[in-house]
Design an enzyme around this catalytic site. Sequence first.
Site, mmCIF file in Angstrom:
data_model
loop_
_atom_site.group_PDB
_atom_site.id
_atom_site.type_symbol
_atom_site.label_atom_id
_atom_site.label_comp_id
_atom_site.label_asym_id
_atom_site.label_seq_id
_atom_site.Cartn_x
_atom_site.Cartn_y
_atom_site.Cartn_z
ATOM 1 N N TYR A 141 52.539 55.871 30.785
ATOM 2 C CA TYR A 141 51.861 57.145 30.997
ATOM 3 C C TYR A 141 52.229 58.184 29.935
ATOM 4 O O TYR A 141 51.499 59.145 29.719
ATOM 5 C CB TYR A 141 52.241 57.726 32.360
ATOM 6 C CG TYR A 141 51.527 57.139 33.549
ATOM 7 C CD1 TYR A 141 51.675 55.796 33.875
ATOM 8 C CD2 TYR A 141 50.725 57.921 34.358
ATOM 9 C CE1 TYR A 141 51.041 55.259 34.983
ATOM 10 C CE2 TYR A 141 50.092 57.396 35.465
ATOM 11 C CZ TYR A 141 50.252 56.066 35.772
ATOM 12 O OH TYR A 141 49.626 55.545 36.870
ATOM 13 N N LYS A 189 59.293 43.181 34.921
ATOM 14 C CA LYS A 189 58.627 42.007 34.339
ATOM 15 C C LYS A 189 59.532 41.516 33.207
ATOM 16 O O LYS A 189 59.139 41.467 32.027
ATOM 17 C CB LYS A 189 57.225 42.404 33.849
ATOM 18 C CG LYS A 189 56.332 41.247 33.446
ATOM 19 C CD LYS A 189 55.874 40.373 34.614
ATOM 20 C CE LYS A 189 55.093 39.173 34.108
ATOM 21 N NZ LYS A 189 54.736 38.207 35.174
ATOM 22 N N ASP A 221 54.814 40.569 39.749
ATOM 23 C CA ASP A 221 53.750 39.765 40.372
ATOM 24 C C ASP A 221 54.228 39.186 41.705
ATOM 25 O O ASP A 221 53.512 39.198 42.707
ATOM 26 C CB ASP A 221 53.223 38.680 39.420
ATOM 27 C CG ASP A 221 54.318 37.914 38.708
ATOM 28 O OD1 ASP A 221 55.514 38.250 38.877
ATOM 29 O OD2 ASP A 221 53.989 36.960 37.964
ATOM 30 N N ASP A 245 52.981 52.810 40.460
ATOM 31 C CA ASP A 245 51.660 53.321 40.811
ATOM 32 C C ASP A 245 50.885 52.244 41.561
ATOM 33 O O ASP A 245 50.325 52.472 42.635
ATOM 34 C CB ASP A 245 50.914 53.736 39.533
ATOM 35 C CG ASP A 245 49.518 54.249 39.844
ATOM 36 O OD1 ASP A 245 49.384 55.029 40.799
ATOM 37 O OD2 ASP A 245 48.570 53.856 39.134
ATOM 38 N N ASP A 249 50.068 51.919 45.898
ATOM 39 C CA ASP A 249 48.735 51.855 46.515
ATOM 40 C C ASP A 249 48.622 50.603 47.378
ATOM 41 O O ASP A 249 48.051 50.622 48.464
ATOM 42 C CB ASP A 249 47.626 51.834 45.445
ATOM 43 C CG ASP A 249 47.013 53.215 45.253
ATOM 44 O OD1 ASP A 249 47.765 54.206 45.350
ATOM 45 O OD2 ASP A 249 45.793 53.300 45.009
HETATM 46 C C1 IPM Z 1 49.145 58.726 41.751
HETATM 47 C C2 IPM Z 1 47.833 58.809 41.039
HETATM 48 C C3 IPM Z 1 48.076 59.339 39.623
HETATM 49 C C4 IPM Z 1 49.001 58.373 38.923
HETATM 50 C C5 IPM Z 1 46.796 59.585 38.823
HETATM 51 C C6 IPM Z 1 45.848 60.512 39.551
HETATM 52 C C7 IPM Z 1 47.093 60.083 37.444
HETATM 53 O O1 IPM Z 1 47.187 57.584 41.028
HETATM 54 O O2 IPM Z 1 49.789 59.769 41.960
HETATM 55 O O3 IPM Z 1 49.560 57.614 42.106
HETATM 56 O O4 IPM Z 1 48.564 57.349 38.403
HETATM 57 O O5 IPM Z 1 50.206 58.642 38.906
HETATM 58 MN MN MN Z 2 48.234 56.019 42.109
#
Ligand code: IPM
Ligand code: MN
Length: 364
Positions: A141, A189, A221, A245, A249
């Site tokens: 990032y 990794k 993985d 990230d 999710d």
């Molecule tokens: C999160 C989001 C952000 C990230 C995006 C919106 C830049 O997905 O906070 O997880 O990737 O960090």
């Molecule tokens: Mn995210």
Amino acid sequence: MHKKVVLLPGDGIGLEVIHAAKDVLEAIASQFNHTFEFETHLIGGSAIDTEGTPLPDHTVEACQRADAVLLGAVGGPKWDQLPSHLRPEKGLLGIRKALDLFANLRPIKGFPTLLHASPLKEEVVTGSDLLIVRELTGGLYFGQPSERRDNNQTVVDTLAYTRHEIERIVDKAFQSAQLRRGHLTSVDKANVLESSKLWREVVEEKKINYPDVKVEHLLVDAAAMKLITNPTSFDVIVTENMFGDILSDEASVLTGSLGMLPSASLREDGVGLYEPVHGSAPDIAGQGIANPLAMILSAALMLRHSFGLNEEARRMEEAVEHVLERGYHTRDLHILNGMVVGTEEMTKLVVDFIYSLSSSEVTK
Ligand code: IPM
Ligand code: MN
């Protein structure tokens, strides 16, 4: 206690859920004799629309003066076509970097009334209670500026970490594991990436300082697979920015309710930015139906991590549990024989529970 809190509603449902968190914090302040001073600033798409930049200087300056920051969500289809340096997400990445919020804590714990909505079998997911500690200000990032070369034939993104950046997040994760069940899974990794090899070395060096924590290493993985097949085997997971990230999710849907998950992004001195894991949900924005609970739970994390108000934080979390147990839920959730309410009604139920505490139950 007197604290200055900056509110960054951002875009979409961010506005509605920030409002909810503020109402709940005011109830807590009045019950426990604190004062929270709120200041609202622009970030993301709404800042692009009014000021031409996703992160205006006054927003950064206000956050730097504050004791903590609450953020709703950024982004939406309206701004999708903008060049990447002008997208709403740049505002979020910029404020994380400007405040040096290197430690992102994402606790994932199911609420019993909601577990039946998990995409996993209830017997697999029951009892899962994990914390993802994601490095937030390094890696892909924030590498060398990304570039396109050779007339769009080559692109370069850089994954860079300093040893110091790895050490401080690994320390934070060990400390988090000490406060929980004493089990740390470091995800990397290391069979491919040099950055992951250094990451693994640092974890091995650090573990001597935390003899009460059991450490294991897992390739990313395999970790992605194990999160689905055996989520209860995890306590604390520590990993770099991009892996964190993706895994967070993935983990967020375990509990059947993305709309319930809070997060804390912390600096070394405890200053923090708190935001729900869910996004700006532009499809339902402005309709009064957004689920405010992840934002309210994020405000509870603020009380705990930035202000040390553990009992107040617990009260907010109890209020949320209580409302769900009584069967109230927003449209995104499913509770058997429950009752659907909107954002304002849900917030009022939480606020009413907080006010219903008798003075003898309030200790401070
Ligand atoms: C999160 C989001 C952000 C990230 C995006 C919106 C830049 O997905 O906070 O997880 O990737 O960090
Ligand atoms: Mn995210």
